[in-house]
Design an enzyme around this catalytic site. Structure first.
Site, PDB file in Angstrom:
ATOM      1  N   GLU A 161     -27.563  18.186 -30.160  1.00 26.90           N
ATOM      2  CA  GLU A 161     -27.018  17.281 -31.184  1.00 26.90           C
ATOM      3  C   GLU A 161     -26.785  15.878 -30.593  1.00 26.90           C
ATOM      4  OE1 GLU A 161     -24.544  19.154 -33.900  1.00 26.90           O
ATOM      5  OE2 GLU A 161     -23.831  17.301 -34.819  1.00 26.90           O
ATOM      6  N   ASP A 173     -17.602  22.206 -32.678  1.00 26.36           N
ATOM      7  CA  ASP A 173     -18.322  22.914 -33.742  1.00 26.36           C
ATOM      8  C   ASP A 173     -19.249  23.993 -33.190  1.00 26.36           C
ATOM      9  OD1 ASP A 173     -17.024  21.015 -35.169  1.00 26.36           O
ATOM     10  OD2 ASP A 173     -18.785  19.814 -35.635  1.00 26.36           O
TER      11      ASP A 173
HETATM   12  C1  GAF Z   1     -16.747  16.664 -35.783  1.00 24.51           C
HETATM   13  C2  GAF Z   1     -17.357  16.742 -34.386  1.00 24.51           C
HETATM   14  F1  GAF Z   1     -18.617  17.246 -34.459  1.00 24.51           F
HETATM   15  C3  GAF Z   1     -16.511  17.584 -33.445  1.00 24.51           C
HETATM   16  O1  GAF Z   1     -17.040  17.535 -32.137  1.00 24.51           O
HETATM   17  C4  GAF Z   1     -15.052  17.151 -33.456  1.00 24.51           C
HETATM   18  O2  GAF Z   1     -14.872  15.970 -32.729  1.00 24.51           O
HETATM   19  C5  GAF Z   1     -14.549  16.996 -34.902  1.00 24.51           C
HETATM   20  O3  GAF Z   1     -15.408  16.190 -35.684  1.00 24.51           O
HETATM   21  C6  GAF Z   1     -13.170  16.410 -34.960  1.00 24.51           C
HETATM   22  O4  GAF Z   1     -12.252  17.271 -34.389  1.00 24.51           O
HETATM   23  O5  GAF Z   1     -16.781  17.914 -36.399  1.00 24.51           O
END
Ligand code: GAF
Length: 383
Positions: A161, A173
């Protein structure tokens, strides 16, 4: 659609597209983050759980060095060979990114034909992208018999990603979609990648997490996310620490005094206090004091609204309405600027809270919200 309907549809669509049945089906879930927002790229703590909504990948072999991916959401299939970051763009970049990241890590990735479908709402902050990445990654690992332990998979998907797709996200995520377990929330240290599976069986307590999808259009998400990340990294540099995780709560006041910029001070305050709220939430859950996490969720929301400035009116209205209707706590989940709110409620209050939020949305004329109860589900797996 039920999970088995989705599986049947993907299997049938694979067979119609490629003229033979898939070797197998794999799936990866969307995620909700219970608490710990924007702490991941500050090497702090997060506490997500996997959603029942999943992306399903039907996958079969293809000649070496050839990958084709089709999705029920797209009219065109995409075929590619060995590519470098940026060569495949759009939705298929997430798949090409996984292939690239595996190859870049030295794996002999099997050629594959892939058909995809998903129940994870796109653009709702529930990480449909991680669901896609984790389903395809798990499929390619299984198909090729690749030796990539579970704990190393999130970083590889994150690399796809960050480097291939070009989105500067943290590891929240992908970790959630790959490492979560049913009935548990995943306590993750985003520096060491150590995890602890935390009991999260709300139904046993007569409780539920109501997901309130604000259906607010996501605006400025990429630029604002990158700006928050830069502000945190700049602050860590100015404070002389590797990451904001290294500012202890009892050192926060002194750290803030060293920073001139008020916006930067507020960003730091959010991260440092949010890390502590994650730790406090974990301690309460482990002690079985589940209702008591409510105020932490609500405090997290206030911090995202006032200090990190990542909420929008629809989200703030949903949180207030849920609290007024009796939720123990409520907060936005995910990166922000739209998306979903999680409200901790007594399970028998679900209809009342849903109605209260819908009513609150009617007055300012917001698009209607969508609400459902989320049960902590399993991470990516072969079906
Ligand atoms: C998005 C990002 F992809 C995660 O890595 C994280 O930073 C999140 O925002 C906020 O907590 O989902």
């Amino acid at each position: 659609m039920s999970g088995s309907d989705l599986r049947n549809e993907v299997r049938e669509s694979f067979t119609a597209l490629y003229g033979h049945a898939p070797e197998s089906l794999w799936s990866g879930p969307g995620r909700a983050n219970l608490i710990g927002e924007h702490t991941d790229y500050n090497e702090g703590f997060v506490l997500p759980f996997a959603l029942p909504q999943r992306t399903v990948a039907a996958v079969g072999p293809a000649p070496a060095g050839e990958w084709t991916v089709c999705s029920t959401f797209e009219s065109e299939c995409v075929s590619f060979g060995a590519t470098e970051p940026g060569e495949v763009t759009g939705w298929a970049a997430y798949v090409a990114g996984i292939v690239w990241a595996l190859r870049d890590a030295g794996f002999d990735v099997p050629g594959a034909r892939i058909a995809l479908d998903s129940e994870v709402p796109v653009g709702s902050g529930l990480s449909s992208s991680a669901a896609l990445e984790s389903s395809v990654l798990t499929a390619l690992i299984d198909l090729g018999g690749l030796d990539l332990p579970l704990e190393r998979r999130p970083a590889l998907a994150q690399r796809a990603e960050n480097v291939y797709v070009g989105a500067p996200t943290g590891i929240l995520d992908q970790s959630a979609s790959i490492r979560c377990q049913a009935g548990r929330a995943l306590f993750l240290d985003c520096r060491s990648y150590e995890i602890k599976q935390i009991p999260f069986d709300l139904a046993a307590e007569g409780l539920a997490i109501l997901v309130i999808n604000s259906n607010a259009p996501h605006q400025h998400v990429d630029g604002e996310y990158g700006a928050r990340r830069k502000s945190c990294e700049d602050a860590a540099r100015l404070l002389g620490v590797p990451a904001l995780r290294d500012v202890p709560l009892d050192g926060l006041a002194a750290a803030l005094e060293k920073l001139d910029d008020d916006v930067m001070r507020r960003r730091v305050r959010h991260i440092v206090t949010e890390d502590q709220r994650v730790l406090d939430t974990v301690a309460l859950l482990e002690a079985g004091r589940v209702r008591e996490i409510g105020p932490l969720l609500t405090a997290s929301h206030a911090s995202m609204r006032d200090d990190f400035e990542i909420t929008v009116p629809q989200i703030d209205v949903a949180v207030s309405a849920a609290l007024e209707a009796g939720a123990y706590g409520a907060r936005m989940t995910g990166g922000g600027f739209g998306g979903c709110v999680l409200a901790l409620i007594d399970v028998d209050r679900a209809e009342a809270v849903t109605a209260a939020v819908a009513d609150a949305y009617g007055k300012p004329g917001f698009a209607a919200p969508t609400c459902w109860i989320a049960v902590a589900s399993a991470g990516a797996t072969r079906l």
